[in-house]
Motif scaffolding. Structure first.
Motif, PDB file in Angstrom:
ATOM      1  N   PHE A  55     -12.280  -7.435  12.238  1.00 27.23           N
ATOM      2  CA  PHE A  55     -12.438  -8.067  10.930  1.00 27.23           C
ATOM      3  C   PHE A  55     -11.920  -9.496  10.949  1.00 27.23           C
ATOM      4  CE2 PHE A  55      -7.993  -7.994   9.491  1.00 27.23           C
ATOM      5  CZ  PHE A  55      -7.432  -7.064  10.354  1.00 27.23           C
ATOM      6  N   THR A  84     -19.812  -7.944   1.397  1.00 23.03           N
ATOM      7  CA  THR A  84     -18.670  -7.833   0.498  1.00 23.03           C
ATOM      8  C   THR A  84     -19.048  -7.143  -0.793  1.00 23.03           C
ATOM      9  OG1 THR A  84     -17.831  -9.916   1.360  1.00 23.03           O
ATOM     10  CG2 THR A  84     -16.897  -9.157  -0.719  1.00 23.03           C
ATOM     11  N   ARG A  85     -18.257  -6.151  -1.159  1.00 27.62           N
ATOM     12  CA  ARG A  85     -18.418  -5.548  -2.471  1.00 27.62           C
ATOM     13  C   ARG A  85     -17.437  -6.207  -3.415  1.00 27.62           C
ATOM     14  NH1 ARG A  85     -17.608  -0.490  -5.684  1.00 27.62           N
ATOM     15  NH2 ARG A  85     -15.902   0.252  -4.406  1.00 27.62           N
ATOM     16  N   GLY A  88     -12.712  -7.393  -7.157  1.00 24.42           N
ATOM     17  CA  GLY A  88     -11.579  -8.091  -7.765  1.00 24.42           C
ATOM     18  C   GLY A  88     -11.731  -9.585  -7.563  1.00 24.42           C
ATOM     19  N   VAL A  90     -10.845 -12.075  -5.363  1.00 25.24           N
ATOM     20  CA  VAL A  90     -11.346 -12.791  -4.195  1.00 25.24           C
ATOM     21  C   VAL A  90     -12.725 -12.284  -3.769  1.00 25.24           C
ATOM     22  CG1 VAL A  90     -10.839 -13.516  -1.831  1.00 25.24           C
ATOM     23  CG2 VAL A  90      -8.959 -13.145  -3.450  1.00 25.24           C
ATOM     24  N   SER A  91     -12.890 -10.969  -3.785  1.00 23.73           N
ATOM     25  CA  SER A  91     -14.186 -10.437  -3.366  1.00 23.73           C
ATOM     26  C   SER A  91     -15.292 -10.913  -4.320  1.00 23.73           C
ATOM     27  CB  SER A  91     -14.143  -8.902  -3.279  1.00 23.73           C
ATOM     28  OG  SER A  91     -13.659  -8.356  -4.474  1.00 23.73           O
ATOM     29  N   ALA A 133     -20.577  -1.232   6.458  1.00 18.61           N
ATOM     30  CA  ALA A 133     -20.497  -2.607   6.965  1.00 18.61           C
ATOM     31  C   ALA A 133     -19.781  -2.696   8.322  1.00 18.61           C
ATOM     32  CB  ALA A 133     -19.854  -3.524   5.928  1.00 18.61           C
ATOM     33  N   MET A 245      -8.901   2.180   8.920  1.00 16.66           N
ATOM     34  CA  MET A 245      -7.996   2.251   7.773  1.00 16.66           C
ATOM     35  C   MET A 245      -7.954   0.946   6.987  1.00 16.66           C
ATOM     36  SD  MET A 245      -6.585   5.234   7.641  1.00 16.66           S
ATOM     37  CE  MET A 245      -5.233   4.823   6.535  1.00 16.66           C
ATOM     38  N   ASN A 248      -3.256  -3.230   2.217  1.00 14.95           N
ATOM     39  CA  ASN A 248      -3.056  -4.614   1.799  1.00 14.95           C
ATOM     40  C   ASN A 248      -2.675  -5.441   3.023  1.00 14.95           C
ATOM     41  OD1 ASN A 248      -1.539  -7.015   0.867  1.00 14.95           O
ATOM     42  ND2 ASN A 248      -1.902  -6.159  -1.150  1.00 14.95           N
ATOM     43  N   MET A 249      -3.285  -6.603   3.137  1.00 15.85           N
ATOM     44  CA  MET A 249      -3.014  -7.472   4.279  1.00 15.85           C
ATOM     45  C   MET A 249      -2.900  -8.902   3.807  1.00 15.85           C
ATOM     46  SD  MET A 249      -5.543  -6.375   7.300  1.00 15.85           S
ATOM     47  CE  MET A 249      -5.528  -4.648   7.769  1.00 15.85           C
ATOM     48  N   ALA A 271      -7.603  -1.930  12.735  1.00 14.63           N
ATOM     49  CA  ALA A 271      -7.819  -0.979  11.668  1.00 14.63           C
ATOM     50  C   ALA A 271      -8.444   0.324  12.188  1.00 14.63           C
ATOM     51  CB  ALA A 271      -8.707  -1.604  10.589  1.00 14.63           C
TER      52      ALA A 271
HETATM   53  C1  LIG Z   1      -9.625  -4.206   7.760  1.00 11.93           C
HETATM   54  C2  LIG Z   1     -10.337  -4.306   6.449  1.00 11.93           C
HETATM   55  C3  LIG Z   1     -11.690  -4.514   6.419  1.00 11.93           C
HETATM   56  C4  LIG Z   1     -12.377  -4.622   5.213  1.00 11.93           C
HETATM   57  N1  LIG Z   1     -13.708  -4.841   5.233  1.00 11.93           N
HETATM   58  C5  LIG Z   1     -14.384  -4.972   4.077  1.00 11.93           C
HETATM   59  C6  LIG Z   1     -15.794  -5.243   4.071  1.00 11.93           C
HETATM   60  O1  LIG Z   1     -16.421  -5.380   5.114  1.00 11.93           O
HETATM   61  N2  LIG Z   1     -16.391  -5.380   2.887  1.00 11.93           N
HETATM   62  C7  LIG Z   1     -15.726  -5.253   1.695  1.00 11.93           C
HETATM   63  O2  LIG Z   1     -16.338  -5.395   0.649  1.00 11.93           O
HETATM   64  N3  LIG Z   1     -14.405  -4.977   1.670  1.00 11.93           N
HETATM   65  C8  LIG Z   1     -13.715  -4.846   2.836  1.00 11.93           C
HETATM   66  N4  LIG Z   1     -12.344  -4.592   2.800  1.00 11.93           N
HETATM   67  C9  LIG Z   1     -11.686  -4.474   1.514  1.00 11.93           C
HETATM   68  C10 LIG Z   1     -11.412  -5.843   0.932  1.00 11.93           C
HETATM   69  O3  LIG Z   1     -10.502  -6.540   1.730  1.00 11.93           O
HETATM   70  C11 LIG Z   1     -10.861  -5.716  -0.490  1.00 11.93           C
HETATM   71  O4  LIG Z   1     -11.875  -5.230  -1.311  1.00 11.93           O
HETATM   72  C12 LIG Z   1     -10.361  -7.032  -1.031  1.00 11.93           C
HETATM   73  O5  LIG Z   1      -9.153  -7.373  -0.396  1.00 11.93           O
HETATM   74  C13 LIG Z   1     -10.146  -6.981  -2.521  1.00 11.93           C
HETATM   75  O6  LIG Z   1      -9.588  -8.205  -2.938  1.00 11.93           O
HETATM   76  P1  LIG Z   1      -9.840  -8.768  -4.388  1.00 11.93           P
HETATM   77  O7  LIG Z   1      -9.031  -9.980  -4.550  1.00 11.93           O
HETATM   78  O8  LIG Z   1     -11.296  -8.901  -4.631  1.00 11.93           O
HETATM   79  O9  LIG Z   1      -9.333  -7.579  -5.285  1.00 11.93           O
HETATM   80  P2  LIG Z   1      -8.068  -7.469  -6.224  1.00 11.93           P
HETATM   81  O10 LIG Z   1      -8.102  -6.082  -6.727  1.00 11.93           O
HETATM   82  O11 LIG Z   1      -8.076  -8.589  -7.198  1.00 11.93           O
HETATM   83  O12 LIG Z   1      -6.920  -7.603  -5.181  1.00 11.93           O
HETATM   84  C14 LIG Z   1      -5.795  -8.429  -5.244  1.00 11.93           C
HETATM   85  C15 LIG Z   1      -5.242  -8.541  -3.848  1.00 11.93           C
HETATM   86  O13 LIG Z   1      -4.875  -7.260  -3.351  1.00 11.93           O
HETATM   87  C16 LIG Z   1      -5.230  -7.110  -2.012  1.00 11.93           C
HETATM   88  N5  LIG Z   1      -6.226  -6.031  -1.873  1.00 11.93           N
HETATM   89  C17 LIG Z   1      -6.896  -5.448  -2.879  1.00 11.93           C
HETATM   90  N6  LIG Z   1      -7.696  -4.492  -2.415  1.00 11.93           N
HETATM   91  C18 LIG Z   1      -7.557  -4.457  -1.094  1.00 11.93           C
HETATM   92  C19 LIG Z   1      -8.143  -3.672  -0.082  1.00 11.93           C
HETATM   93  N7  LIG Z   1      -9.041  -2.732  -0.371  1.00 11.93           N
HETATM   94  N8  LIG Z   1      -7.784  -3.885   1.177  1.00 11.93           N
HETATM   95  C20 LIG Z   1      -6.859  -4.825   1.468  1.00 11.93           C
HETATM   96  N9  LIG Z   1      -6.277  -5.619   0.532  1.00 11.93           N
HETATM   97  C21 LIG Z   1      -6.608  -5.428  -0.726  1.00 11.93           C
HETATM   98  C22 LIG Z   1      -5.762  -8.412  -1.563  1.00 11.93           C
HETATM   99  O14 LIG Z   1      -4.702  -9.145  -0.983  1.00 11.93           O
HETATM  100  C23 LIG Z   1      -6.233  -9.055  -2.806  1.00 11.93           C
HETATM  101  O15 LIG Z   1      -6.262 -10.432  -2.723  1.00 11.93           O
HETATM  102  C24 LIG Z   1     -11.662  -4.482   4.002  1.00 11.93           C
HETATM  103  C25 LIG Z   1     -10.292  -4.262   4.020  1.00 11.93           C
HETATM  104  C26 LIG Z   1      -9.624  -4.168   5.211  1.00 11.93           C
HETATM  105  C27 LIG Z   1      -8.145  -3.933   5.227  1.00 11.93           C
END
Ligand SMILES: Cc1cc2nc3c(=O)[nH]c(=O)nc-3n(C[C@H](O)[C@H](O)[C@H](O)COP(=O)(O)OP(=O)(O)OC[C@H]3O[C@@H](n4cnc5c(N)ncnc54)[C@H](O)[C@@H]3O)c2cc1C
Ligand code: SF4
Ligand code: SF4
Lengths: 287, 389
Positions: A55, A84-85, A88, A90-91, A133, A245, A248-249, A271
């Motif tokens: 990733f 990306t779905r 929230g 950032v997505s 994905a 897996m 939060n990262m 992951a």
């Molecule tokens: C290794 C990995 C691969 C991923 N691959 C994909 C992908 O290919 N497509 C996709 O749509 N999504 C993927 N995700 C999930 C995606 O990272 C979260 O949907 C995204 O971080 C949500 O952030 P947000 O700001 O939109 O949501 P908010 O709910 O506003 O989140 C606020 C903050 O919380 C953290 N956070 C929230 N949800 C997650 C989450 N599910 N995972 C990690 N941190 C989170 C982030 O730091 C984020 O900025 C992946 C997650 C991981 C860990």
């Protein structure tokens, strides 16, 4: 605290937290809330090579940075693809990007799917929702080197037919005789002629040899646990099931501490994990 | 046997002078707002001369000593991580012009810092953070620059505090590695001097610049008995036998509920801990929206945001957060970095507003070990696991 300006130096190595510039080449709307972006390096450096299952950290100007699986073909040396779905802050910002916009990327990070190890074996790929994905690069590799593997199966479940990703590609894959693609949805309008039911219900129905199967599973955590249980019930050993897996990262390089699950750092020890190694941890609530 | 030298108290100022001449910013203990903290030192007078500290669970008090010791106290709320791994660091800035974004990595100061009065437990803590930021496949270049520029003057503790247990953690009280210079302060009647030992060529070089003489055997022995006496004085102890397996096997122990009923999830313990390294990132944008900055800031596993993934926090209960913190310190750290994440400095006990004491928590869990084998348990109980969704 006063820092001494006369000692100011630029660290020799680039900071692993500093993103590189990429430009959006193309945006494809997959579903109501899911978009696929094709990105190209904007500083002439080209794209770093990646392994299926790895990733990137994707930074959108002013919005923030989140982990996103790389979903393109590892053999394509040019583009980086993310699906990306929007769930929230950032997505959602990622899903609003237009062609020509710039993003910052750091990566690739994390462990790959065991595509090499699967050579000579049946391969069962099980995806739930956006979980397809990170598995799509695996499918590309399996099909590119099809003769190297035994039976190849993709089992894919989404909530409704409208949530199915990569529809054209799926149709193409389904038409192949050497690739079994089974799709199911949780609920569907009357017009839907495919399966209805959770993804686990398809596992007993597809043909593969459990004794010589490698399974790769990605989806919501509960789904992965039930799928693994179902695969085990069919006789697939725990040590040949792999899951990816999510935690939060904030850094993806092992500094921020957020992604810990017991002794594991999801960002660098995962992951993608071998199921027998992670399963005991999944049983502990709120670990 | 390394050579020892005697540095008279009257000549101690020369050490600060030698360090400053070499361009070091000298940082050490000083009294501020009723506590001993680490800050810039202009002269020996800035040290907590004649002060000591009284510590207990949830309690910290400064008291006058009967002598003019420079280092007659143990550790306070600060640790050296605030200088090697500062609480807030700007990582980069980005500017947007039209569709273009330019990301500019931060030019960071790599200050030459001399830390004066680093205790044995703190040397261990620094080496533990070294493993986090320098020992993996990714290196934190800012930490690296600060760490490489640091000169460490260790001070062997002449007394242990009531919340100290470095002896249990094999992290003190005597500094045995990782210093440039190590000092033991000796006060006897009108005599006041330091037994000094160099740990690096640079330490030796600086020592040579100070007025000193070779130590007599008797002086070395005196220092040795101070170290022994301190080791006997530890206010706390922990039995670390099999501690990793003990905690892994007791992830469902009812004691975690008991701690949770007391813990305020205030994060104090993580902020004062010299090994806690977790951070978050914060993005700041200007009003026009064309300039963005990314900051890295200390974070704590006690917050709800820490484990948030969309849908909810993985660790929503205080119980799970305290368990994460303590099992990380004492158990999973061993798997991750090859050593305990606790050096027995006692800060988390002293600075916990409700006096939660990890040594006590370990004792209770050990005494009532329930061995659920949960980390090794074959779970198929329909538990939805750790993910909130
Ligand atoms: C290794 C990995 C691969 C991923 N691959 C994909 C992908 O290919 N497509 C996709 O749509 N999504 C993927 N995700 C999930 C995606 O990272 C979260 O949907 C995204 O971080 C949500 O952030 P947000 O700001 O939109 O949501 P908010 O709910 O506003 O989140 C606020 C903050 O919380 C953290 N956070 C929230 N949800 C997650 C989450 N599910 N995972 C990690 N941190 C989170 C982030 O730091 C984020 O900025 C992946 C997650 C991981 C860990
Ligand atoms: S856990 Fe407590 S005693 Fe151990 S190093 Fe951290 S602050 Fe010190
Ligand atoms: S253990 Fe004490 S210091 Fe730590 S979060 Fe709980 S109340 Fe705060």
């Amino acid at each position: 605290m006063n820092l001494m300006p006369e000692n100011e130096v630029m660290p020799a190595a680039p900071h692993p937290m500093a993103p590189l510039p990429f430009r959006v080449q193309r945006v494809r709307r997959e579903t109501r809330d899911t978009f696929t972006l094709e990105l190209q390096s904007a500083n002439g450096a080209g794209r770093p090579s990646f392994l299926a299952g790895q990733f990137n950290m994707v930074y959108v100007f002013g919005a923030g940075e989140v982990p996103m699986s790389i979903t393109g073909d590892p053999a394509d040396q040019d583009t980086i693809i993310h699906t990306t779905r929007s769930v929230g802050m950032v997505s959602q910002a990622i899903c609003k990007l237009k062609s020509g916009d710039m993003v910052g990327l750091r990566g690739p990070f994390g462990t790959p799917w065991p595509v090499e190890e699967a050579a000579g074996k049946d391969v069962v790929v099980v995806a739930g929702g956006i979980g397809l994905a990170p598995l799509r690069p695996v499918v590309y590799q399996l099909l590119a080197d099809r003769a190297k593997f035994g039976k190849v199966v993709l089992i894919y479940g989404t909530r409704t037919p409208a949530d199915i990703l990569y529809q054209k590609e799926l149709a193409k894959w389904r038409s192949r005789l050497d690739f079994r693609v089974a799709v199911t949805v949780d609920r569907a309008p009357a017009a839907w002629r495919g399966s209805v039911g959770v993804v686990t219900t398809l596992i007993p129905k597809v043909s593969f040899d459990p004794q010589r199967t490698v399974a790769m599973v990605c989806g919501p955590e509960v789904m992965m646990r039930f799928v693994a249980r179902e695969l085990e019930a069919r006789g697939v050993e725990k040590n040949r099931i792999y899951i990816s897996m999510e935690r939060n990262m904030k850094c993806a390089v092992g500094f921020c501490g957020h992604c810990q699950l017991g002794p594991q750092f999801i960002c660098k020890d995962g992951a993608v994990f071998r199921y027998d190694r992670i399963r005991p941890l999944l049983g502990i609530r709120e670990l | 046997m390394p050579e020892h030298s005697i540095l008279q108290r009257a000549h101690f100022e020369q050490l600060l002078g030698a360090l400053k001449t070499r361009g070091y910013r000298v940082i050490g203990p000083t009294v501020r707002d009723g506590a001993i903290v680490y800050d810039d030192l202009n002269s020996t007078d800035d040290l907590p001369v004649g002060w000591t500290d009284e510590q207990e669970g949830g309690t910290y008090r400064l008291k006058r000593r009967g002598d003019a010791a420079l280092f007659g106290y143990v550790v306070g709320p600060h640790s050296w991580k605030r200088f090697l791994h500062p609480p807030a660091v700007r990582l980069w800035q980005a500017n947007r012009t039209g569709k273009n974004i330019q990301i500019e990595e931060e030019k960071h100061a790599a200050p030459k810092m001399a830390f004066l009065g680093v205790r044995a437990c703190e040397l261990h803590a620094i080496s533990i953070q070294d493993k986090v930021f320098l020992g993996g496949s990714f290196v934190d270049p800012l930490y690296k620059a600060r760490r490489e520029g640091a000169f460490l003057v260790a001070v062997n503790c002449g007394q242990a505090g009531n919340t100290c247990f470095c002896a249990s953690m094999n992290a003190g009280p005597k500094a045995d590695f990782g210093f440039d210079l190590a000092l033991t302060e000796i006060i006897e009647g009108s005599e006041h001097y330091f037994l000094a030992e160099a740990g690096t060529p640079l330490g030796e070089e600086i020592l040579q610049e100070l007025e000193h003489r070779p130590a007599e055997n008797i002086e070395v022995e005196k220092a040795g008995s101070i170290h022994e006496k301190t080791a006997q004085q530890m206010g706390r102890t922990v039995d670390t036998t099999g501690i990793k397996d003990l905690l892994y096997a007791n992830m469902e122990h009812p004691r975690w509920d008991d701690v949770a009923s007391r813990c305020l999830a205030c994060s104090n313990c993580t902020m004062v801990c010299p090994t806690c390294f977790c951070t978050t990132v914060e993005d700041v944008t200007d009003l026009k929206g064309d300039h963005a900055e990314r900051w890295q800031k200390w974070d704590s596993c006690f917050t709800a945001d820490f484990s948030y993934i969309h849908g909810g926090s993985v660790r929503s209960s205080t119980k799970s957060r305290y368990r994460q913190w303590m099992t990380h310190k004492l158990a999973s750290w061993i798997d991750q970095f090859g050593s305990s994440g606790c050096v027995g400095c006692g800060r988390c006990i002293t600075w916990c507003p409700v006096a939660i004491d990890l040594t006590e928590e370990v004792r209770v869990i050990r005494a009532t070990d329930i061995r659920t084998k949960s980390m090794a348990k074959e779970t198929d109980d329909g538990n939805t696991g750790t993910n909130p969704r």
